[in-house]
Design an enzyme around this catalytic site. Structure first.
Site, mmCIF file in Angstrom:
data_model
loop_
_atom_site.group_PDB
_atom_site.id
_atom_site.type_symbol
_atom_site.label_atom_id
_atom_site.label_comp_id
_atom_site.label_asym_id
_atom_site.label_seq_id
_atom_site.Cartn_x
_atom_site.Cartn_y
_atom_site.Cartn_z
ATOM 1 N N LYS A 53 0.843 -1.201 0.000
ATOM 2 C CA LYS A 53 0.000 0.000 0.000
ATOM 3 C C LYS A 53 0.878 1.251 0.000
ATOM 4 C CE LYS A 53 -3.833 -2.424 2.116
ATOM 5 N NZ LYS A 53 -4.562 -2.832 3.301
ATOM 6 N N GLN A 97 -4.543 -1.367 9.508
ATOM 7 C CA GLN A 97 -4.493 -2.709 8.908
ATOM 8 C C GLN A 97 -5.124 -3.729 9.855
ATOM 9 O OE1 GLN A 97 -3.343 -3.536 5.735
ATOM 10 N NE2 GLN A 97 -4.153 -5.551 6.217
ATOM 11 N N ASP A 120 -11.017 3.220 3.982
ATOM 12 C CA ASP A 120 -11.292 1.779 3.865
ATOM 13 C C ASP A 120 -12.797 1.516 3.742
ATOM 14 O OD1 ASP A 120 -9.279 -0.048 3.606
ATOM 15 O OD2 ASP A 120 -8.798 -0.126 5.751
#
Ligand code: NAP
Length: 295
Positions: A53, A97, A120
Site C-alpha cells: 500500500k 491494517q 477503507d
C-alpha cells in the site's frame, strides 16, 4: 467457448495512471493527498499488504505516514494515534491494517476514525451511507469488483448477480452496491452463504457470479450457465510441490473448467487483487479533493 480473461492488473494500472495525473494536478494547486497507515504487530501477511500500500502511494505521488507499532501497543495508544491523524490536515485517509491483536477491540478503533478520512469504508457511518445510496467512501475490494465489471463493459442493469459469501468486507457490500438504483448497478442480487440450500440452483441462473467464499472449487463448471461472467475474489493457498515456495494461489472458482463455459472471467492472481489497493488510492485522492472543496 473459452472465456475472455478480465485483466485486473491492466485495469488497475489504467486507474492508477488516471490517479497519478490527478495527483500531479492537485499538487500544482498545493494539495498533496496523504494516507496515514497503522500496522500493529508483525504478522507477515499484514506487513506485506502495508508495504504494498505504501509503495503504491509513493508510485502515484500520495504522501504516506507510516506507523508500524509493536504487538504490545495498548488500545489507548492506538486510539491516540488515530486521534492525532484525525486532526492532522496532511492526512486525508486513515488505514488501520486488520486484523488487530486480540487485546484491541476492532470495532472501537474503526469507530474512532473520522468518517471523512475513512478510506477503507469500514466505519458504520460509511456502511450506512453506502446502504442508502448516499455518496461515501466505498470499501475497496467491492468497489474494485464493480469497477472491473464497468470497465469490462459488463451490463449489470437487470442482470441476475449471485454473490457467494456474506462477509462485511466483500459479500454484503458488493451485493449492496450492485442493487442500488444507480447507473452501473440496478442488478437483481442473490446472496448465498453456507446455509443456502442447493446453491447451484441459484448460481446456474446467474448472469454474473461473484465468488467470495474463501474455499477453492466452491464454484465448479456444473454450477454455471454458458456465457456467465465470473469474478473470483478468493485467494487460497494450495500445496504445489512444483513451486519453490511449496504452494500456489488459487481462487474460489474451478478456473480451468469454468472458463470453458464463461464469457468473461477473472484470474487469480491478477484479477480482483490488484484492484483493492487501487481503490484505496482512489478513495484517498477523493478525500483530499473533498477536504479542499474540489469534489
Ligand atoms: P470470510 O469472512 O471467510 O467469508 C466467507 C463467506 O463465504 C462467508 O459468508 C461464508 O458463509 C461463505 N462461504 C464459505 N464457504 C462457502 C460455501 N461452500 N458455499 C457458500 N458460501 C460459503 O471471507 P472474506 O473475507 O469475505 O474473503 C473471501 C475470499 O476473498 C477469501 O479467499 C479472501 O482471501 C479473499 N479476499 C480477497 C481480497 C482481494 O483483494 N483479492 C480481499 C478480501 C478478501 P457463512 O457466513 O455462512 O459462514
Amino acid at each position: 467457448m473459452s472465456a475472455k480473461i478480465i485483466d485486473g492488473k491492466q485495469v488497475a494500472a489504467d486507474i492508477r495512471k488516471e490517479l497519478k495525473a490527478e495527483v500531479s494536478a492537485l499538487k500544482e494547486k498545493g494539495v498533496v493527498p496523504g494516507l496515514g497507515v497503522i500496522l500493529v504487530g508483525a504478522d507477515p501477511a499484514s506487513q506485506s499488504y502495508v508495504t504494498a500500500k505504501e509503495r503504491a502511494c509513493e508510485n502515484i505521488g500520495i504522501y504516506s505516514d507510516d506507523n508500524r507499532l509493536s504487538a504490545e501497543t495498548s488500545q489507548e495508544e492506538l486510539l491516540a494515534l488515530v486521534d492525532r491523524m484525525n486532526n492532522d490536515p496532511k492526512i486525508n485517509g486513515i488505514l488501520v491494517q486488520l486484523p488487530l491483536p486480540k487485546h484491541i477491540d476492532e470495532p472501537t478503533v474503526l469507530l474512532a476514525i473520522d468518517p471523512d478520512k475513512d478510506v477503507d469504508g469500514f466505519h458504520p457511518m460509511s456502511v450506512g451511507k453506502m446502504m442508502i445510496g448516499e455518496d461515501t467512501f466505498l470499501p475497496c475490494t467491492p468497489h474494485g469488483i464493480v469497477q472491473l465489471l464497468l470497465r469490462s463493459g459488463v451490463e449489470t442493469e437487470g442482470a441476475h448477480v449471485v454473490v457467494v459469501g456474506r462477509s462485511n468486507i466483500v459479500g454484503k457490500p458488493v451485493a449492496n452496491m450492485l442493487l442500488q438504483k444507480k447507473e452501473g448497478a440496478n442488478a437483481t442480487v442473490t446472496l448465498c452463504h453456507t446455509r443456502t440450500k442447493d446453491m447451484a440452483h441459484f448460481t446456474r441462473q446467474a448472469d454474473i457470479i461473484i465468488a467470495a467464499s474463501g474455499w477453492p472449487n466452491t464454484i465448479t463448471a456444473d454450477m454455471v450457465k454458458d456465457g456467465v461472467v465470473v469474478i473470483d475474489v478468493g485467494v487460497n493457498r494450495v500445496d504445489d510441490a512444483s513451486r519453490e515456495r511449496g504452494y500456489r494461489l488459487v481462487g474460489d472458482v474451478d478456473f480451468d473448467a469454468v472458463k470453458e463455459k464463461a464469457s468473461l472471467i477473472t484470474p487469480v492472481p491478477g484479477g480482483v487483487g490488484p484492484m483493492t489497493i487501487t481503490m484505496l488510492l482512489y478513495n484517498t485522492v477523493e478525500s483530499a479533493k473533498r477536504a479542499n472543496g474540489m469534489a
